[in-house]
Design an enzyme around this catalytic site. Structure first.
Site, PDB file in Angstrom:
ATOM      1  N   LYS A  40     -10.840  -2.826  -4.433  1.00  0.00           N
ATOM      2  CA  LYS A  40     -11.595  -1.574  -4.376  1.00  0.00           C
ATOM      3  C   LYS A  40     -10.776  -0.407  -4.885  1.00  0.00           C
ATOM      4  O   LYS A  40     -11.307   0.580  -5.342  1.00  0.00           O
ATOM      5  CB  LYS A  40     -11.915  -1.246  -2.910  1.00  0.00           C
ATOM      6  CG  LYS A  40     -12.995  -2.073  -2.290  1.00  0.00           C
ATOM      7  CD  LYS A  40     -13.087  -1.759  -0.797  1.00  0.00           C
ATOM      8  CE  LYS A  40     -14.061  -2.677  -0.131  1.00  0.00           C
ATOM      9  NZ  LYS A  40     -13.920  -2.725   1.311  1.00  0.00           N
ATOM     10  N   LYS A  67      -4.965  -8.871  -7.678  1.00  0.00           N
ATOM     11  CA  LYS A  67      -6.267  -9.224  -7.101  1.00  0.00           C
ATOM     12  C   LYS A  67      -7.312  -8.155  -7.424  1.00  0.00           C
ATOM     13  O   LYS A  67      -6.972  -6.986  -7.617  1.00  0.00           O
ATOM     14  CB  LYS A  67      -6.148  -9.459  -5.589  1.00  0.00           C
ATOM     15  CG  LYS A  67      -5.913  -8.238  -4.773  1.00  0.00           C
ATOM     16  CD  LYS A  67      -6.111  -8.494  -3.273  1.00  0.00           C
ATOM     17  CE  LYS A  67      -5.996  -7.165  -2.560  1.00  0.00           C
ATOM     18  NZ  LYS A  67      -6.305  -7.163  -1.159  1.00  0.00           N
ATOM     19  N   LYS A  95       0.816  -1.214   0.000  1.00  0.00           N
ATOM     20  CA  LYS A  95       0.000   0.000   0.000  1.00  0.00           C
ATOM     21  C   LYS A  95       0.848   1.261   0.000  1.00  0.00           C
ATOM     22  O   LYS A  95       0.435   2.294  -0.509  1.00  0.00           O
ATOM     23  CB  LYS A  95      -0.922   0.032   1.226  1.00  0.00           C
ATOM     24  CG  LYS A  95      -2.160  -0.818   1.073  1.00  0.00           C
ATOM     25  CD  LYS A  95      -3.185  -0.467   2.137  1.00  0.00           C
ATOM     26  CE  LYS A  95      -4.419  -1.331   2.032  1.00  0.00           C
ATOM     27  NZ  LYS A  95      -5.341  -1.116   3.153  1.00  0.00           N
TER      28      LYS A  95
END
Ligand code: AMP
Ligand code: TRP
Length: 343
Positions: A208, A205, A121
């Site tokens: 969102k 993956k 992230k």
């Protein structure tokens, strides 16, 4: 001779959470929500909307409550029954943040330094991330253990965080001579939907936060949009193969076959048996039809809940009370074990 460590002897309890930080997609549904609904029939289940985790990256204060209701609506629309399971927002139960602090003093910096989700992230920007984002997995351990939860249904991406929760539980039990106090929570990951990949890139993956909306199927997408996204999904020039082995090196095809299997409760091989030798001009419309058939009732029910925010709010308030009633005595025990004055 030292005594053998005591085993945890409390009741089985299921806990999981989803962040209110974007729209829910097919990966969330197959990796988490579908399992949530199945587990409630045989277990005590607690499903949290983890808003404290969401604010580890900035959230618009006007949007946060709306997204919290949206996740609650997705839980309910996926079949989680508020009479059977507890549904509530994390920020309404103070035990999460209190236990997270105690666990901050148990977990080691080196343990957090290994967490791959933080690395993914933050990228090259780790120094500029919030302290909360770094500490995120410690709060997650507190979520689970504030209820002494024994089982945690999640997607594959949460495996490392669950291992950390077990390490924290174990170290707390050892450090405070409280063997058997916290259970070592088990992840429930297995199942065909544990890792749904992006429709645009079979090695990433479904997420969102992917900037391309075509990479995912949102639970709020209508039938036309679902069909369009599947039609546009990346594949290759081949046909659907006959064996699982032949899916190797074809991640996009493997993903679509996996999605078909997860939606129809069949194995990869059963899907291959049904479609082997067919081109994607046949397979994709069949997948689109199945996805629309399975998601339409969920979308419709979700929209009904979204149109009735008062009903959702009542469920969340009641859930927060019920969750507090379980966590409060556990936190009292923790304070005693740690030796705080007045505990
Ligand atoms: P998040 O969207 O990161 O808050 O994740 C909520 C739940 O959905 C967690 O249990 C995740 O492991 C699961 N999940 C998220 N993305 C996927 C995916 N692409 N495939 C399967 N499960 C997923
Ligand atoms: N980290 C999880 C995710 O991104 C969300 C989460 C927070 C969670 N606390 C949890 C999941 C406790 C299971 C149990 O998906």
């Amino acid at each position: 001779m030292s005594e053998a460590p005591k085993k945890y002897e409390g009741p089985e309890r299921v806990f999981s959470g989803v962040q209110p930080s974007g729209s829910m997609h097919l990966g969330n549904y197959l990796g988490a929500l579908k399992k949530f609904a199945n587990l409630q029939h045989e277990h005590e289940c607690i499903y949290c909307i983890v808003d404290l985790h969401a604010v580890t990256v900035w959230q618009d204060p006007k949007v946060l409550p709306i997204q919290t209701r949206e996740i609650a609506s997705a839980y309910l629309a996926s079949g989680v029954d508020p009479k059977k399971a507890i549904i509530y927002p994390q920020s309404k139960v103070a035990a999460h943040t209190e236990l997270a602090w105690y666990f901050n003093c148990v977990a080691r910096v080196g343990w957090l330094a290994r967490m791959t989700q933080f690395k993914d992230k933050s990228g090259k920007n780790a120094e500029a991330m919030s302290v909360g984002l770094y500490d995120y997995p410690v709060l997650q351990a507190a979520d689970i253990l504030a209820f002494k939860a024994t089982h945690v249904p999640v997607g594959e991406d949460q495996k490392q965080h669950l291992e950390l929760s077990r390490d924290i539980a174990q170290k707390f039990n050892n450090d405070f001579n409280a063997s058997g106090f916290f259970p070592l929570p088990e992840p429930l990951i297995k199942g065909p939907g544990a890792r749904i990949m992006s429709l645009r890139d079979g090695t990433k993956k479904m997420s969102k936060s992917d900037p391309s909306d075509n990479s995912r199927i949102n639970l709020t997408d209508d039938a036309d949009l679902i069909a369009k996204k599947i039609r546009k999904a990346k594949t290759d020039a081949g046909v659907v193969p006959a064996s699982e082995k032949e899916l190797e090196g074809r991640p996009e095809v493997k993903n679509l076959v996996g999605i078909y299997g997860a939606l129809s409760d069949s194995s990869e091989q059963q899907v291959l048996d049904q479609f082997s030798g067919q081109g994607f001009g046949v397979f994709k419309p069949a997948l689109a039809e199945l996805a629309v058939e399975k998601l339409r009732p969920i979308t419709a029910s979700m929209n009904e809940y979204l149109d009735n925010p008062n009903e959702v709010d009542k469920i969340l308030s009641k859930g927060a009370e019920d969750a507090s009633a379980i966590a409060t005595p556990i936190l009292s025990e923790v304070r005693k074990i740690m030796g705080f004055w007045g505990a």
